[in-house]
Scaffold this active site. Structure first.
Site, mmCIF file in Angstrom:
data_model
loop_
_atom_site.group_PDB
_atom_site.id
_atom_site.type_symbol
_atom_site.label_atom_id
_atom_site.label_comp_id
_atom_site.label_asym_id
_atom_site.label_seq_id
_atom_site.Cartn_x
_atom_site.Cartn_y
_atom_site.Cartn_z
ATOM 1 N N GLY A 1 0.279 6.093 -8.704
ATOM 2 C CA GLY A 1 -1.006 5.686 -8.159
ATOM 3 C C GLY A 1 -1.847 6.881 -7.731
ATOM 4 C CG ASP B 1 8.721 1.982 -15.820
ATOM 5 O OD1 ASP B 1 7.777 2.788 -15.894
ATOM 6 O OD2 ASP B 1 9.317 1.734 -14.755
ATOM 7 C CE1 TYR C 1 -4.448 0.752 0.018
ATOM 8 C CE2 TYR C 1 -3.711 2.572 1.389
ATOM 9 C CZ TYR C 1 -4.684 1.978 0.605
ATOM 10 O OH TYR C 1 -5.887 2.609 0.401
ATOM 11 N N GLY C 2 1.781 1.277 -1.020
ATOM 12 C CA GLY C 2 2.731 2.369 -1.101
ATOM 13 C C GLY C 2 2.462 3.300 -2.257
ATOM 14 C CG HIS D 1 8.094 -2.220 -12.708
ATOM 15 N ND1 HIS D 1 8.375 -1.860 -14.009
ATOM 16 C CD2 HIS D 1 9.202 -1.916 -11.982
ATOM 17 C CE1 HIS D 1 9.590 -1.337 -14.058
ATOM 18 N NE2 HIS D 1 10.115 -1.372 -12.849
ATOM 19 C CB SER E 1 6.670 35.243 -29.155
ATOM 20 O OG SER E 1 7.900 34.648 -28.779
#
Length: 364
Positions: A153, A208, A38-39, A124, A270
């Site tokens: 996440g 990645d 749960y990171g 991953h 510009s």
């Protein structure tokens, strides 16, 4: 799958039109998705899956900061929140969203719970692609799939709540049940992907790692530091150097590129800026191509993975990392950035206050 033309190349992608959420729910209706970790990716994926109507539990080390974060997000200990081993035992789809180092450390504990017919899910390709270094070799009788959102996440969750979605890649490494492909796509839809493009574990991790070390983070940070240094050495103030290097990039130009493309951004600057950018972009491209090729070779050879594993497992690495980050944080460049952000925030608050006052004065 839909066939979409990407810059002259036709690719097959999965969108919500031909693979709606209802279909994804049907495919996974008998599954319990155990989100392990749960990171970085765990909270966004777990919450999106839960809100999309899937059966989700979270596995996390008890009495940790991440455990407390999970409780604050509404996961209930003993009901939907468990230790890693109990969650792995209860789950039929084990979403291994631990850090790469965490996956290596936990693999001997996790592997016994990968019984026949279960699904091992990654976001991953690192652990599988470099399994000669990680030791992560799944049993032959489980499905192994990947869904990799193209962002954090936090971004995945924020876009989901706003009604949007991040694009994600998906892949099947091992199809033991004959249903791995449809499960991978259903999980991709479930976590809130905007659309899904197919890849494989090796290509996912190669692109990645190259992206993180290149344009997305490493190259971006390096070229920002270089331009700021040049401006400061040539007599420009910190605020001017920062605003011309970072503030305009992040607050004006990059959002325009994201919304409408590089050509649109060029055409809405510009003539002086257009001409200069078009004249110099080739010089920067040619200067960085050798570095990016060297980077890709380092990724493909496994050298980057080896360095990541070696450094991440070194005793005291966290303290060394904090020292490196502190050096960045305390630099004149990013101290200036902190001041600029504070000024930007104060300006926004003042505008909101003035708007509220004007509405009150007008009797609204």
């Amino acid at each position: 799958m839909a066939t979409i033309n990407f810059g002259g190349v036709e690719e097959h992608v999965v969108t919500r039109e031909e693979f709606p959420l209802k279909k994804a729910r049907t495919i996974l209706q008998s599954e319990t998705i155990a989100v392990l970790g749960y990171g970085v990716q765990g909270p966004g994926q777990a919450l999106n899956l839960r809100d999309n109507g899937f059966r989700v539990i979270v596995g996390q080390r008890p009495d940790s900061a991440s455990w407390r974060k999970a409780e604050a997000d509404g996961w209930v200990a003993g009901e939907t929140l468990f230790g890693l081993e109990e969650a792995a035992e209860r789950g039929t789809i084990l979403a291994n969203l631990l850090s790469d180092a965490g996956q290596i450390a936990v693999w001997p504990t996790l592997k016994p719970y990968l019984t026949a017919g279960k699904t091992l899910y990654f976001s991953h390709g690192f652990g599988i692609t470099f399994n000669d270094q990680t030791g992560i070799i799944p049993p032959a009788d489980v499905d192994v799939v990947l869904v990799a959102p193209k962002g954090s996440g936090t971004s995945l969750r924020r876009l989901f709540v706003a009604g949007g979605g991040l694009n994600s890649s998906f892949a099947v490494y091992q199809d033991a049940t004959g249903h791995a492909y449809e499960k991978a796509v259903a999980l991709g839809i479930g976590v809130g992907s905007g659309y899904l493009f197919e890849t494989d574990f090796r290509k996912e991790v190669y692109s990645d790692l190259t992206g993180e070390r290149g344009v997305l983070m490493g190259a971006l940070a390096g070229i920002i530091e270089a331009q700021y240094q040049v401006l400061r050495q040539r007599g420009h103030s910190p605020s001017e150097a920062f605003n011309e290097t970072v503030e305009e990039l992040t607050q004006s130009l990059v959002p325009l590129v994201g919304e409408n493309g590089m050509d649109w951004m060029f055409s809405n600057c510009s003539v002086t800026a257009q001409r200069g950018a078009l004249d110099w972009k080739g010089r920067f491209r040619e200067a960085t191509l050798p570095v990016l090729n060297e980077l890709y070779d380092s990724v493909a050879s496994g050298q980057e993975a080896a360095r990541t594993i070696q450094r991440g497992s070194t005793p005291g690495y966290r303290q060394e990392l904090e020292a490196e980050l502190k050096e960045v944080r305390d630099s004149e460049l990013w101290q200036t950035g902190a001041t600029v952000r504070e000024l930007r925030s104060r300006a926004a608050e003042k505008v909101e206050t003035e708007e509220a006052y004007a509405l009150t004065a007008n009797g609204n």
